[in-house]
Each structure stands twice: as C-alpha cells, then as structure tokens.
Enzyme design. Structure first.
Site, PDB file in Angstrom:
ATOM      1  N   GLY A   7       0.932  -1.062   0.049  1.00 19.65           N
ATOM      2  CA  GLY A   7      -0.050  -0.080  -0.053  1.00 19.65           C
ATOM      3  C   GLY A   7       1.041   1.194  -0.145  1.00 19.65           C
ATOM      4  O   GLY A   7       1.678   1.753   0.941  1.00 19.65           O
ATOM      5  N   ARG A  30      -0.108  -1.013  -5.927  1.00 24.34           N
ATOM      6  CA  ARG A  30      -1.239  -1.877  -6.810  1.00 24.34           C
ATOM      7  C   ARG A  30      -1.013  -1.471  -8.113  1.00 24.34           C
ATOM      8  O   ARG A  30      -1.245  -2.071  -9.299  1.00 24.34           O
ATOM      9  CB  ARG A  30      -2.581  -1.851  -6.268  1.00 24.34           C
ATOM     10  CG  ARG A  30      -3.188  -0.390  -6.475  1.00 24.34           C
ATOM     11  CD  ARG A  30      -4.732  -0.899  -6.242  1.00 24.34           C
ATOM     12  NE  ARG A  30      -5.220   0.577  -5.602  1.00 24.34           N
ATOM     13  CZ  ARG A  30      -6.610   0.643  -5.608  1.00 24.34           C
ATOM     14  NH1 ARG A  30      -7.534   0.005  -5.826  1.00 24.34           N
ATOM     15  NH2 ARG A  30      -6.988   1.855  -5.117  1.00 24.34           N
ATOM     16  N   GLY A 130      -1.765   4.026  16.712  1.00 24.67           N
ATOM     17  CA  GLY A 130      -1.451   5.152  17.513  1.00 24.67           C
ATOM     18  C   GLY A 130      -1.395   6.444  17.026  1.00 24.67           C
ATOM     19  O   GLY A 130      -1.493   6.576  15.792  1.00 24.67           O
ATOM     20  N   ALA A 134       1.044  10.899   8.648  1.00 28.15           N
ATOM     21  CA  ALA A 134       1.974  10.205   7.743  1.00 28.15           C
ATOM     22  C   ALA A 134       2.929  11.250   7.618  1.00 28.15           C
ATOM     23  O   ALA A 134       4.399  11.201   7.431  1.00 28.15           O
ATOM     24  CB  ALA A 134       1.211   9.878   6.638  1.00 28.15           C
ATOM     25  N   LYS A 185     -12.093   6.184  17.713  1.00 28.94           N
ATOM     26  CA  LYS A 185     -11.604   7.638  17.723  1.00 28.94           C
ATOM     27  C   LYS A 185     -11.851   8.405  16.655  1.00 28.94           C
ATOM     28  O   LYS A 185     -11.928   9.407  16.669  1.00 28.94           O
ATOM     29  CB  LYS A 185     -10.163   7.637  18.402  1.00 28.94           C
ATOM     30  CG  LYS A 185      -9.064   6.961  17.216  1.00 28.94           C
ATOM     31  CD  LYS A 185      -8.527   8.094  16.251  1.00 28.94           C
ATOM     32  CE  LYS A 185      -7.710   7.418  15.196  1.00 28.94           C
ATOM     33  NZ  LYS A 185      -7.354   8.527  13.982  1.00 28.94           N
ATOM     34  N   ASP A 238      -4.581   8.685  20.526  1.00 25.95           N
ATOM     35  CA  ASP A 238      -4.870   8.869  19.060  1.00 25.95           C
ATOM     36  C   ASP A 238      -6.354   9.797  19.081  1.00 25.95           C
ATOM     37  O   ASP A 238      -6.475  10.654  18.122  1.00 25.95           O
ATOM     38  CB  ASP A 238      -5.262   7.615  18.467  1.00 25.95           C
ATOM     39  CG  ASP A 238      -4.845   7.636  17.017  1.00 25.95           C
ATOM     40  OD1 ASP A 238      -4.395   8.730  16.456  1.00 25.95           O
ATOM     41  OD2 ASP A 238      -4.745   6.490  16.325  1.00 25.95           O
ATOM     42  N   THR A 242      -6.461  13.140  16.963  1.00 22.56           N
ATOM     43  CA  THR A 242      -7.479  13.027  15.924  1.00 22.56           C
ATOM     44  C   THR A 242      -8.504  14.329  16.207  1.00 22.56           C
ATOM     45  O   THR A 242      -8.982  14.726  15.092  1.00 22.56           O
ATOM     46  CB  THR A 242      -8.127  11.790  15.564  1.00 22.56           C
ATOM     47  OG1 THR A 242      -6.774  10.984  15.450  1.00 22.56           O
ATOM     48  CG2 THR A 242      -8.669  11.764  14.023  1.00 22.56           C
ATOM     49  N   ASN A 250     -10.470  12.730   9.181  1.00 23.40           N
ATOM     50  CA  ASN A 250     -11.783  12.393   9.829  1.00 23.40           C
ATOM     51  C   ASN A 250     -12.177  13.678  10.445  1.00 23.40           C
ATOM     52  O   ASN A 250     -13.451  14.159  10.317  1.00 23.40           O
ATOM     53  CB  ASN A 250     -11.626  11.511  10.960  1.00 23.40           C
ATOM     54  CG  ASN A 250     -11.555  10.101  10.363  1.00 23.40           C
ATOM     55  OD1 ASN A 250     -12.289   9.379   9.902  1.00 23.40           O
ATOM     56  ND2 ASN A 250     -10.233   9.482  10.211  1.00 23.40           N
ATOM     57  N   GLU A 270     -11.700   6.907   7.460  1.00 27.66           N
ATOM     58  CA  GLU A 270     -12.205   5.481   7.908  1.00 27.66           C
ATOM     59  C   GLU A 270     -13.315   5.574   8.750  1.00 27.66           C
ATOM     60  O   GLU A 270     -13.939   4.923   9.076  1.00 27.66           O
ATOM     61  CB  GLU A 270     -10.866   4.967   8.661  1.00 27.66           C
ATOM     62  CG  GLU A 270      -9.642   4.434   7.902  1.00 27.66           C
ATOM     63  CD  GLU A 270      -9.971   3.293   7.012  1.00 27.66           C
ATOM     64  OE1 GLU A 270     -10.966   3.116   6.688  1.00 27.66           O
ATOM     65  OE2 GLU A 270      -8.929   2.798   6.633  1.00 27.66           O
TER      66      GLU A 270
END
Ligand code: NAD
Ligand code: G3P
Length: 320
Positions: A7, A30, A130, A134, A185, A238, A242, A250, A270
């Site tokens: 990925g 991919r 956690g 990125a 979360k 997290d 977040t 999110n 997600e």
C-alpha cells in the site's frame, strides 16, 4: 529482518521512509504506473508530495518481490483489507502480517486483526496503531506507536524491528483494545470536527471527547479489551490527536459537515464506514453509543448538527 509495505498511500510511504533508516524496505503499489513514477521521481507525488524516498526503498507493483521479506505491513484502507488479503493470499498466507489500518469492517464488524485471522488463518497477525500523521513520520518528527500482537514473543521481535530513529514503538498483547481504540477514535473525531465547524465551541468539543472516550471504553471493555490499552497511545493518545488537528481527514470531514461544505469523497476517511459498522454492532450488543449514532445520522443526512446536539443534550441525566 526485511520489511515490505503493501500500500503506497500516505501512511505506507511514510512508514517505509522511516523504516528505511534501519535497512532495505520494499514498497508495493497496486498500480505499475504509480510504482514507476515513484521510482523515476523518488517521490510519492500523489500521496506524500515533497518528501524524498530514500535509496533503501525499492518500489514495485510485483507481489512476488515481497517473497524474501520476513514482515509485511498492510497499509491499505480498512474496507479494502479483506480483498487485498484474498487477492494476494498466495504471497501472504503463513507470513507475519502487521495491519496498519484503523477501522471496523462493515459487513463483519471485525477489526483488522480479526479480518486477517478469518481470511488467512495461517498468517501471524499484528497491528501497528497510535497517534501519528503520515507527514510527521515522513519528515522525521518524533512519534510513538503501539504494536499489538497476541503472540508476546513475536510482538517483542516486531517492536525491535519496527522501532526507528523517529518511531518509538510500545507493545501490548491486547489486540482487541488496540484495534478498537484506533477505529472508534475516528468516529469521535468526525463529531468533534462537526462541533467546531458549526461554531459550537471548544467546551462542546471537550465534552464530546470525554463522553466519546466513555463510548470507546463501553464497547471495547464489553469485547474483552483491557482498560489500560484504551488509556494508552492507541486509544486516548490517538483520540487526543485526531479530535484536535485539522491534519486529520476524519476531523476535516466533520468540519465540512458542521460548516455545510462539500467534502472530496475520494479521500480516505475511515470513521465514516466504521461509524455505521460500530452503531450496528452496538445495537446487537445492547450498548448505548449516542455520539456514534449521531455521527451516522449526520453522515446519512438524516440529522443536522443542531438536531444532533439537541438530542445529546436532552438525554436523561445520569452519573458520570
Ligand atoms: N495518513 C495517515 O496519517 C495515517 C496515520 C495512521 C494510520 N493511517 C491508516 O492507514 C490506512 C491507510 O491510510 P492512508 O493515509 O495511507 O490512505 P491513502 O488514501 O493515502 O492510501 C491508501 C492506499 O491504499 C491503496 N489501496 C486502496 N485499495 C487497494 C486495493 N484494493 N489493493 C491495493 N491497494 C489499495 C491505494 O492505492 C492507496 O495507495 C488507513 O486505515 C488509515 O487510518 C493513516
Ligand atoms: O487523517 P486521519 O483522520 O485518518 O488520521 C490519521 C491517523 O489515524 C491519526 O493518528
């Protein structure tokens, strides 16, 4: 230990960059075009622009290139995990597979470790989760993560192998707590973004984070998680990150909902599918998850943010 990352999105690429400081890493995309473009530019311009890919990373779209790797990190969106495992079962079964995704699968209600165990029973599953963005990891900023593995010995080996100059890895054997903390979360972060987007204030956000944490604990403990896992990096840590940073997709989806703005549906968020999966799972378990239910209502456009807040404020008074 040689590592492969399946990925080449933002997170997979960031992990590959950090792990490249320890030794060779294979980064699998991919799409052959994407792998070729990354090789040519030594950059993942699509997902992580502006960061150079170190020479220790080999980019490929050929799954057989992971054959010599001991450990395979799975950095794909949660709702795609099962199909990736099924499609590449020949290369992945029996291997050490470290899921890096956060969420609950829609039709099964399983987290990433559960999906691996069900799909590839001979694989040795673990989870890396956690508070981490990125871009922070890729820029070498200090970050702490939790490695969860039911097999304590393998967990120790992975902790050593995945610890890098800027990634400090803690470990636990509580995979249920770690996967639920990371999944739930995101739902609360959507709610917090909505509250801030609608101008309802920081006090309302603090209330949602706290009562959201109570919801996270309610479900996770009912499923056998340990409270200290929820209080750690994968849960509280997290949640704090977040719900308070507009680096989070999110949280940004929530902001857009609160402001009445559109949001790019191609962005990986997600918490959207997970909210639906969790609300359904909670109903089946007889658990109250009022914030999660409101997030589902807002995402389905059945509930405005004002109606959601009014509903939460009107709930029966109770002990904390
Ligand atoms: N981005 C972050 O800061 C961050 C931090 C921690 C955890 N995560 C988690 O990592 C996971 C991936 O997120 P991301 O940020 O890398 O998303 P992303 O949208 O940047 O990348 C997702 C990648 O998955 C690939 N993919 C999608 N479907 C696939 C399939 N069927 N087969 C093969 N590859 C497929 C895409 O090509 C893309 O490269 C999510 O669960 C997320 O919660 C992300
Ligand atoms: O951008 P998000 O919302 O997927 O958040 C990324 C990470 O999960 C934060 O730890």
């Amino acid at each position: 230990m040689t590592v492969a990352v399946l990925g080449a999105g933002a997170f997979g690429t960031a992990l590959a960059i950090s792990l490249a400081g320890n030794g060779p890493v294979v980064l699998w995309a991919r799409s052959a075009d994407h792998a070729r473009a990354m090789r040519a530019a030594r950059e993942n311009a699509a997902r992580l622009p502006g960061v150079r890919l170190p020479d220790a990373i080999a980019m490929t779209s050929d799954i057989s290139d992971i054959a010599a790797c001991d450990t395979i990190l799975l950095a794909v969106p949660m709702q795609r995990l099962r199909s990736v495992l099924e499609e590449h079962a020949g290369a992945l079964d029996g291997r050490v597979l470290v899921a890096c995704c956060k969420g609950v699968e829609l039709h099964s209600g399983l987290g990433p470790v559960g999906v691996i165990a069900e799909t590839l029973p001979d694989a040795r599953p673990a989870l890396l989760t956690g508070p981490s963005f990125a871009h922070d990891i890729a820029r070498g900023l200090p970050t702490a993560l939790t490695l969860a593995c039911a097999d304590a010995g393998l967990g120790k080996t992975l902790q050593q192998a995945l610890n890098t100059a800027n990634l400090r890895i803690y470990r636990t054997t509580d995979t249920i707590g770690a996967e639920l903390g990371g999944a739930l979360k995101n739902v609360i972060a959507i709610a917090c973004g909505a509250v801030i987007g609608a101008g309802l204030g920081d006090s309302a956000r603090a209330a949602l984070m706290t009562r959201g944490y109570a919801e996270m604990q309610r479900m996770a403990l009912a499923l056998g998680a340990r409270p200290e896992t929820l209080a750690g990096l994968s849960g509280f840590g997290d949640l704090a990150l977040t719900c308070t940073s507009d680096q989070s997709r999110n949280y940004r989806l929530g902001l857009a909902l609160g402001r009445g703005d559109c949001f790019d549906p191609s962005v990986t968020v997600e918490g959207a599918a997970t909210a639906q999966a969790v609300a359904e799972k909670a109903r089946g378990m007889g658990l109250e998850m009022p914030i999660t239910d409101c997030v589902v209502g807002m995402l389905d456009h059945n509930l405005t943010i004002d109606e959601a807040m009014a509903r939460l404020l009107a709930r029966p008074l109770k002990e904390e």
